[in-house]
Scaffold this motif. Structure first.
Motif, PDB file in Angstrom:
ATOM      1  N   THR A 187       0.816  -1.213   0.000  1.00  0.00           N
ATOM      2  CA  THR A 187       0.000   0.000   0.000  1.00  0.00           C
ATOM      3  C   THR A 187       0.854   1.269   0.000  1.00  0.00           C
ATOM      4  OG1 THR A 187      -0.097  -0.064   2.424  1.00  0.00           O
ATOM      5  CG2 THR A 187      -1.885  -1.143   1.211  1.00  0.00           C
ATOM      6  N   SER A 188       2.160   1.140   0.097  1.00  0.00           N
ATOM      7  CA  SER A 188       3.039   2.302   0.120  1.00  0.00           C
ATOM      8  C   SER A 188       2.910   3.088  -1.183  1.00  0.00           C
ATOM      9  CB  SER A 188       4.494   1.853   0.301  1.00  0.00           C
ATOM     10  OG  SER A 188       5.363   2.933   0.042  1.00  0.00           O
ATOM     11  N   PRO A 189       2.861   4.421  -1.117  1.00  0.00           N
ATOM     12  CA  PRO A 189       2.798   5.220  -2.349  1.00  0.00           C
ATOM     13  C   PRO A 189       4.053   5.091  -3.206  1.00  0.00           C
ATOM     14  CG  PRO A 189       3.175   6.618  -0.426  1.00  0.00           C
ATOM     15  CD  PRO A 189       2.854   5.245   0.096  1.00  0.00           C
ATOM     16  N   ASP A 190       5.124   4.557  -2.625  1.00  0.00           N
ATOM     17  CA  ASP A 190       6.356   4.362  -3.390  1.00  0.00           C
ATOM     18  C   ASP A 190       6.369   3.032  -4.135  1.00  0.00           C
ATOM     19  OD1 ASP A 190       7.403   6.789  -2.498  1.00  0.00           O
ATOM     20  OD2 ASP A 190       8.149   5.865  -0.659  1.00  0.00           O
ATOM     21  N   VAL A 191       5.328   2.214  -3.959  1.00  0.00           N
ATOM     22  CA  VAL A 191       5.228   0.929  -4.638  1.00  0.00           C
ATOM     23  C   VAL A 191       4.095   1.001  -5.662  1.00  0.00           C
ATOM     24  CG1 VAL A 191       4.744  -1.528  -4.379  1.00  0.00           C
ATOM     25  CG2 VAL A 191       6.129  -0.347  -2.667  1.00  0.00           C
ATOM     26  N   LEU A 192       4.400   0.679  -6.904  1.00  0.00           N
ATOM     27  CA  LEU A 192       3.402   0.706  -7.964  1.00  0.00           C
ATOM     28  C   LEU A 192       2.943  -0.711  -8.279  1.00  0.00           C
ATOM     29  CD1 LEU A 192       4.944   3.334 -10.419  1.00  0.00           C
ATOM     30  CD2 LEU A 192       3.264   3.691  -8.587  1.00  0.00           C
TER      31      LEU A 192
ATOM     32  N   PHE B  83      12.165   3.772 -12.604  1.00  0.00           N
ATOM     33  CA  PHE B  83      12.506   5.166 -12.851  1.00  0.00           C
ATOM     34  C   PHE B  83      11.364   5.826 -13.622  1.00  0.00           C
ATOM     35  CE2 PHE B  83      16.421   2.783 -12.468  1.00  0.00           C
ATOM     36  CZ  PHE B  83      17.153   3.566 -11.588  1.00  0.00           C
ATOM     37  N   ASP B  84      11.155   7.115 -13.356  1.00  0.00           N
ATOM     38  CA  ASP B  84      10.095   7.830 -14.043  1.00  0.00           C
ATOM     39  C   ASP B  84      10.417   9.314 -14.099  1.00  0.00           C
ATOM     40  OD1 ASP B  84       7.778   8.059 -15.474  1.00  0.00           O
ATOM     41  OD2 ASP B  84       6.436   8.008 -13.742  1.00  0.00           O
ATOM     42  N   LEU B  85       9.787  10.009 -15.027  1.00  0.00           N
ATOM     43  CA  LEU B  85       9.904  11.456 -15.094  1.00  0.00           C
ATOM     44  C   LEU B  85       9.240  12.069 -13.865  1.00  0.00           C
ATOM     45  CD1 LEU B  85       8.962  11.988 -18.851  1.00  0.00           C
ATOM     46  CD2 LEU B  85      11.236  11.657 -17.863  1.00  0.00           C
ATOM     47  N   ALA B  86       9.862  13.081 -13.313  1.00  0.00           N
ATOM     48  CA  ALA B  86       9.363  13.653 -12.060  1.00  0.00           C
ATOM     49  C   ALA B  86       7.956  14.210 -12.199  1.00  0.00           C
ATOM     50  CB  ALA B  86      10.318  14.745 -11.580  1.00  0.00           C
ATOM     51  N   ASP B  87       7.600  14.699 -13.388  1.00  0.00           N
ATOM     52  CA  ASP B  87       6.298  15.341 -13.554  1.00  0.00           C
ATOM     53  C   ASP B  87       5.311  14.501 -14.357  1.00  0.00           C
ATOM     54  OD1 ASP B  87       7.624  15.486 -15.931  1.00  0.00           O
ATOM     55  OD2 ASP B  87       7.232  17.613 -16.300  1.00  0.00           O
ATOM     56  N   ALA B  88       5.610  13.220 -14.568  1.00  0.00           N
ATOM     57  CA  ALA B  88       4.738  12.374 -15.381  1.00  0.00           C
ATOM     58  C   ALA B  88       3.485  11.975 -14.610  1.00  0.00           C
ATOM     59  CB  ALA B  88       5.481  11.121 -15.838  1.00  0.00           C
TER      60      ALA B  88
ATOM     61  N   GLY C  23       7.161   4.579 -19.587  1.00  0.00           N
ATOM     62  CA  GLY C  23       7.433   4.466 -18.153  1.00  0.00           C
ATOM     63  C   GLY C  23       6.193   4.335 -17.306  1.00  0.00           C
ATOM     64  N   PRO C  24       6.417   4.182 -15.993  1.00  0.00           N
ATOM     65  CA  PRO C  24       7.688   3.993 -15.278  1.00  0.00           C
ATOM     66  C   PRO C  24       8.338   2.661 -15.678  1.00  0.00           C
ATOM     67  CG  PRO C  24       5.902   4.604 -13.768  1.00  0.00           C
ATOM     68  CD  PRO C  24       5.269   4.216 -15.065  1.00  0.00           C
ATOM     69  N   ALA C  25       9.652   2.576 -15.534  1.00  0.00           N
ATOM     70  CA  ALA C  25      10.344   1.396 -16.044  1.00  0.00           C
ATOM     71  C   ALA C  25      11.635   1.142 -15.292  1.00  0.00           C
ATOM     72  CB  ALA C  25      10.653   1.576 -17.532  1.00  0.00           C
TER      73      ALA C  25
ATOM     74  N   PHE D  90      10.394   4.602  -7.948  1.00  0.00           N
ATOM     75  CA  PHE D  90       9.407   3.792  -7.253  1.00  0.00           C
ATOM     76  C   PHE D  90       9.964   2.376  -7.136  1.00  0.00           C
ATOM     77  CE2 PHE D  90       7.089   7.021  -9.672  1.00  0.00           C
ATOM     78  CZ  PHE D  90       6.240   7.553  -8.710  1.00  0.00           C
ATOM     79  N   ARG D  91       9.169   1.495  -6.598  1.00  0.00           N
ATOM     80  CA  ARG D  91       9.428   0.053  -6.628  1.00  0.00           C
ATOM     81  C   ARG D  91       8.195  -0.638  -7.190  1.00  0.00           C
ATOM     82  NH1 ARG D  91      14.830  -1.421  -5.602  1.00  0.00           N
ATOM     83  NH2 ARG D  91      15.686   0.260  -4.317  1.00  0.00           N
ATOM     84  N   ASP D  92       8.414  -1.757  -7.877  1.00  0.00           N
ATOM     85  CA  ASP D  92       7.255  -2.557  -8.253  1.00  0.00           C
ATOM     86  C   ASP D  92       6.962  -3.555  -7.136  1.00  0.00           C
ATOM     87  OD1 ASP D  92       9.033  -4.701  -8.499  1.00  0.00           O
ATOM     88  OD2 ASP D  92       8.980  -4.745 -10.688  1.00  0.00           O
ATOM     89  N   GLU D  93       5.996  -4.400  -7.330  1.00  0.00           N
ATOM     90  CA  GLU D  93       5.564  -5.306  -6.264  1.00  0.00           C
ATOM     91  C   GLU D  93       6.599  -6.376  -5.956  1.00  0.00           C
ATOM     92  OE1 GLU D  93       0.734  -5.114  -6.629  1.00  0.00           O
ATOM     93  OE2 GLU D  93       1.810  -6.432  -8.014  1.00  0.00           O
ATOM     94  N   LEU D  94       7.590  -6.533  -6.831  1.00  0.00           N
ATOM     95  CA  LEU D  94       8.679  -7.477  -6.572  1.00  0.00           C
ATOM     96  C   LEU D  94       9.910  -6.778  -6.009  1.00  0.00           C
ATOM     97  CD1 LEU D  94       8.417  -9.765  -9.746  1.00  0.00           C
ATOM     98  CD2 LEU D  94       7.516 -10.187  -7.443  1.00  0.00           C
TER      99      LEU D  94
END
Length: 369
Positions: free
Chosen positions: A3-8, A252-257, A213-215, A243-247
């Motif tokens: 549920t962390s916002p840093d995990v996609l 990496f992603d563009l800051a404003d994407a 992205g993110p990728a 971010f991190r994925d579920e694994l």
């Protein structure tokens, strides 16, 4: 489920990528601008890029892309992963020097032993002079080069020219319905401009993230064919977020994407063979699971036309043209709702109007499970 916002989640990655691919809502962009945004379209076959643009653009006609190719604003050449792409002329000049290591690596792995002791750059230079006189197809170019090097295989000689010189397919090659052997011309000769002298790898990475992205770093490498990307990525850290994925893998992603709502409803879509969406990540779970991938990716290298339901690959399609009418045959992998069926029929009839000759009895037929 994290549920962390840093995990996609997988769904979050799906919505983000489809949004950037203009597959959630069709774009009103000009075709040239969309091709530029997508950093090209996979183009092993002539027709799929047309369908790929149709799936992404609000108002698109075959003549729109054909004119861009004929006017040399869009060109067809071997680039990312050493495979054929349609790219803008501007992108060809920028991408060619960046992707050159991929082209050379692919050549040496496939043909290096056949030209053992021969400098492929020398072959490429000879090919440029031959093709400066007139475009030739791959077979005829190989035979011309064999006149200079009679002890070497003509196909391997032509491939050296393809990968070291950089050859563009001269129209009508690459246009709708044209399946004859392409005539080839050196890129700088055909466009009348030199390739970029100071290409920017970091900018290419940012453009990839803007379209796919993110990728992960591995995703970027799989899409481009390039390795050792980390230094260029680190140089751009100021305009990136992670971010991190579920694994637990770093994304990496563009800051404003934009990151759309993972539960955002998505209408069904038809993707062509070799669509960029299916080929541009190491981990393709954001668009299809392992079972779907086995059905879409064939052993002989064909990537089949796919059906998206709720943003994920859940079927295949093909068109059968007849004298009285045309049939879009849709093979679904699993049961789907009546609402999705109705939307597929509506979208499918529009697809038939785009791809097929005029018919009075166009229809969509379903099978599967």
């Amino acid at each position: 489920m994290p549920t962390s916002p840093d995990v996609l989640s997988v769904r979050a990655l799906n919505r983000a990528t489809l949004h950037r691919q203009h597959l959630i809502q069709r774009s009103d962009a000009m075709p040239l601008d969309l091709i530029q945004h997508l950093v090209g379209l996979q183009a092993q076959m002539p027709n799929p890029p047309y369908v790929g643009l149709w799936a992404r653009l609000e108002h698109f006609h075959k003549a729109d892309l054909t004119c861009l190719i004929e006017e040399r604003k869009v060109v067809r050449a071997a680039l990312m992963r050493s495979t054929l792409h349609l790219v803008t002329a501007q992108d060809y000049l920028e991408l060619k020097p960046l992707i050159q290591p991929v082209l050379e690596r692919q050549y040496r792995g496939s043909y290096g032993k056949q030209l053992n002791g021969l400098d492929p750059a020398e072959v490429a230079a000879a090919a440029r002079e031959i093709l400066r006189q007139q475009p030739l197809n791959n077979q005829d170019l190989g035979l011309k080069l064999q006149e200079v090097w009679p002890d070497h295989d003509p196909h391997a000689l032509a491939q050296a020219a393809r990968n070291f010189e950089g050859l563009i397919h001269v129209p009508p090659a690459g246009t709708w319905g044209h399946h004859k052997s392409a005539l080839l011309s050196p890129g700088e000769v055909y466009l009348g401009e030199a390739v970029a002298s100071r290409p920017d790898l970091g900018q290419l990475i940012l453009r990839y993230l803007g379209a796919f992205g993110p990728a992960t770093l591995k995703d970027i490498s799989v899409w481009s064919g390039l390795t050792s990307l980390k230094p260029a990525l680190q140089e751009r850290q100021g305009v990136l977020r992670t971010f991190r994925d579920e694994l637990g893998r770093e994304l990496f992603d563009l800051a404003d994407a934009a990151l759309p709502d993972p539960d955002l409803p998505i209408s069904p879509r038809f993707l062509p063979e070799f669509d960029n969406l299916l080929l541009s990540h190491f981990d393709r779970s954001r668009v299809m699971d392992a079972a779907a991938k086995e059905k879409v990716f064939t052993r002989n290298g064909i990537i089949r036309s796919a059906v998206l339901i709720d943003g994920f690959v859940q079927g295949l399609w093909k068109v059968e043209e007849g004298q009285k009418g045309n049939v879009l045959r849709v093979q679904m992998f699993q049961p789907f709702s009546k609402q999705d069926r109705d939307m597929l029929v509506q979208e499918g009839l529009k697809l038939l109007d785009f791809v097929a000759e005029e018919g009075t009895e166009n229809q969509v037929q379903f099978s599967g499970f």
